[in-house]
Structure formats: C-alpha cells, structure tokens
Scaffold this active site. Structure first.
Site, PDB file in Angstrom:
ATOM      1  N   GLY A 161      26.107  12.946 -55.660  1.00 22.80           N
ATOM      2  CA  GLY A 161      24.826  13.437 -55.154  1.00 22.80           C
ATOM      3  C   GLY A 161      24.457  12.798 -53.828  1.00 22.80           C
ATOM      4  CG  ASP A 162      23.462   8.671 -53.550  1.00 17.30           C
ATOM      5  OD1 ASP A 162      22.328   8.525 -53.076  1.00 17.30           O
ATOM      6  OD2 ASP A 162      23.768   8.352 -54.705  1.00 17.30           O
ATOM      7  CB  SER A 163      28.925  11.715 -51.185  1.00 18.93           C
ATOM      8  OG  SER A 163      29.215  10.377 -51.552  1.00 18.93           O
TER       9      SER A 163
ATOM     10  CB  SER B   6      25.936  11.411 -46.767  1.00 19.26           C
ATOM     11  OG  SER B   6      25.423  10.358 -47.540  1.00 19.26           O
TER      12      SER B   6
END
Length: 397
Positions: free
Chosen positions: A167-169, A172
């Site tokens: 999810g973070d990637s 990004s």
C-alpha cells in the site's frame, strides 16, 4: 552521466516508507534529494528489520543518493531553514497526518506564497479532504479499505496480506507520477505549482480493475480465489513433483490450445465450448485439474522446458535466493553491489525503469544522520558562524 531529473531539487519531509520511497525514485534518476530528519533520532526506518552495525539494511536502500540534514522543525530557527530549502525546491514530499504540516507553519498557503512554482506531494492514509482525513492511516489500512485484502488469499481462509508494504509503495508511485505531471506543467510554462494529494487507500483502489462496475451492474462481489486470476482461465498456480509450484498463464485462445496439447488433453484443446475465455471460465475447475494432473507428475525443470518450447507463459515462484542467483536479474543489472560501513559489500536491488539514454544510478547508500547538514546549509548561503549558532540552539544537528 546526468540523470533525466538532474537539476530538480526535492525536499523530503517524510519518514518510514511512502514519502521516502517516492523521494528515492527521484534521487535514483538524478534529482538532488535533501531529506530532513529529526535531530537525535532521525527516520525510524534507520532501525527497522535487519541491521548492519546498528543501521537498517532497508535504510541503506531506501535512502540511497539522498542528502541527510537534521533539523528540528518545531523550533523557529529549524522552521526557517526548512522554508529556505522549500523556497529553492521544485518538489516537497511529505507523508504526515493531514494538518501536521500546517501546525509546523509549513502548510501549502505558506509554501506556495514563498515559491509559486513548488509542487507539494502530500501522502496520507485517506487524503487531505473527506470525513476520514483526520484518521490515522498506514499502508495496511489502505490495502484493506482499497479492496485488496478482501480479494487476497484462499477462499476458505481469512483475508491475507501481501508480504511487503504494498500500500505504501503504490502510494509512492502515484506520488511520483503526480509530481512529474505537475513538474511538466511548470517547466513547460503551462502553469504554476500545485498540491499532489495522494491517499493510501485510493492508490490501492486504483489498481482494482473492474471491481466496482461488476458489483454495480451485476451485484458481483469479487472475493478470494487463491492462486487463480478470477474471470480468466486457465491462470493459476500448480504443483510440481519436486515440491515446488509453477504459475501457468494459458488464458489467451491460442495459448490455451497449445497448453492443452502439452498436457496431453487435445480433446479440451478442440472443444468448441472452451474456444473462448467465457467458456473456459465456466469449466475452470476441469481445466485446473487437467493441468495439475500433468504438472504434479513432472519436475519444475521439465515443466518449464516443455512449456517454454510450446511458447506457453510459465514461471516458478521465486524466493529471494532464486532472485539473487538468477542470470536474467544479473544481465539487467537488477542486483547491484553496494558498499556499507566496515568494508562490507552487500547486494541491493537495481533500478527500474530502464532508460536507454539517461539511466538511473546509485551514487551512495543511505547517509548517516545529518551527514550533509553543513553542505546543504552552506549552499543556502549560511556562514560557518550561522551554522554553529543553529547547532547551539538545537535547531540543527
């Protein structure tokens, strides 16, 4: 060789994963990335997971090519330094909870007046607006709300997660895409800077294919299907005789016929009811059983050799050991040696995407806390006495 983003200055205000990964991509392709960290502690990622001499291996990767400056953003002097950096930046990237930047006196109203051409990338759990904006949100929550978790895992098991911070990637990557679009607008004279508002859940949701129209028009709720790709057949994971698993994608009409010939089922290859995907989906269990019966009697090497000869897409599921030893990874420079403190060399992931004329590069690994403070402040026009005074006040480290 200069990268394609040479001449672009990025100020990173984030910690851990989402904003730092976005800034890392800028740094790998030539941008000057100045990472602002809290004096004394720095980014928590410095001590996450496996450590080398007290510093995370993930940190050395996530922060390569960046300059570290340690500033206390809560102090007036530290805030002033941050404002001076933003005034000369093309992009500022942050992943604080909405409203945090404003509390520091670094909100968009302040930054845009100071630097009208600035692009501000704001990555948060739920975005800068809406009823959930003030909730705490990590990547795992974004994966759940975005629909990914509900479709991941075996049908009879609880929802599973991918074993990385996907999810973070994804957030990004959306942040970088938005920033580049904004930069293009500014650099071509089409307009001034703007805010790129990225939420974790929307970044996940953006990848969820036809999930919504299938539900809205047909009432279909896509759920967990294990290793299979729902609505596309055959495409699944199958066992080999030597205890491994192979992914086989035989879902185009022509490939399906070749696959059925390889597995010894010409009757299925010639069945008119299976000539197109919609018919194969209705008989998916039959097709999976036929393929699994064939793969389970053969080793992985034999399976891959036979399918490659028939031009059927297939591949074993790689562990990290497979990745590091694979000749194709090596040929495309996707495993790069990196020097760490103590004369230690470690393998790190290479750079993607591959640009033919201006490829990305690794110039150094993650810096020590505040390693570039003097260099960055001097470039801003501060004299040694000014820097010493900032240190005495605790505004910088």
């Amino acid at each position: 060789m200069d990268g394609p983003l040479s001449g672009i200055r990025v100020v990173e205000l984030g910690t851990l994963i989402a904003a730092p990964f976005a800034a890392r991509l800028f740094a790998e392709f030539g941008a000057e990335v100045i990472k602002i960290e809290q004096p004394g502690s720095g980014d928590p990622l410095r001590t996450w997971r496996k450590l080398h001499q007290g510093t995370s291996l993930w940190w050395y990767l996530q922060s390569r090519n960046k300059k570290s400056i340690a500033i206390d953003l809560k102090s007036p002097d530290g805030r002033d330094v941050a404002l001076r950096l933003a005034a000369q930046a093309d992009v500022v990237i942050e992943n604080f909870k909405p409203g945090s930047l404003e509390k520091l006196g670094l909100g968009w109203d302040v930054l845009s007046k100071l630097n009208p051409d600035l692009t501000l990338v704001r990555i948060s759990g739920y975005g800068q607006t809406g009823p959930y904006r003030d909730r705490s949100g990590f990547g795992a929550i974004g994966e759940a709300m975005g629909g990914l978790r509900f479709t991941t895992g075996d049908p009879d098991s609880p929802p599973a997660r991918v074993g990385i911070s996907i999810g973070d990637s994804l957030a990004s990557l959306h942040g970088v895409i938005g920033a580049l679009m904004s930069l293009l607008r500014v650099k071509t004279g089409q307009g001034r800077g703007q805010v790129v508002d990225v939420s974790l859940y929307e970044s996940v949701f953006n990848l969820m294919e036809s999930l919504v129209p299938e539900y809205d028009l047909m009432g279909h709720v896509r759920t967990r299907t294990g290793g299979a790709l729902p609505g596309i057949s055959p495409s699944n994971t199958y066992p080999s005789s030597d205890g491994r698993h192979v992914v086989i994608a035989g879902n185009s009409d022509a490939i399906f016929k070749r696959l059925m010939q390889v597995v010894g089922r010409p009757d299925l290859a010639d069945d008119p009811a299976l000539a197109s995907n919609d018919g194969r989906v209705r008989s998916n269990a039959l097709l999976d059983a036929a393929i699994a019966a064939w793969t389970s009697e053969r080793t992985m090497d034999e399976i891959l050799a036979r399918l490659d000869a028939a031009d059927v897409p297939a591949g074993r599921i790689y562990s990290v050991a497979d990745i590091v030893d694979d000749p194709h990874y090596a040929a495309r420079d996707m495993i790069l040696p990196t020097e760490l403190p103590g004369d230690v060399t470690v393998k790190m992931p290479g750079i993607a995407p591959k640009l033919s004329d201006t490829p990305g590069a690794v110039r150094w690994s993650g810096p020590t806390l505040g390693q570039h403070t003097d260099e960055v402040l001097t470039a801003l026009g501060l004299q040694p006495a000014d820097i010493a005074q900032l240190r005495r006040s605790g505004a910088v480290q």
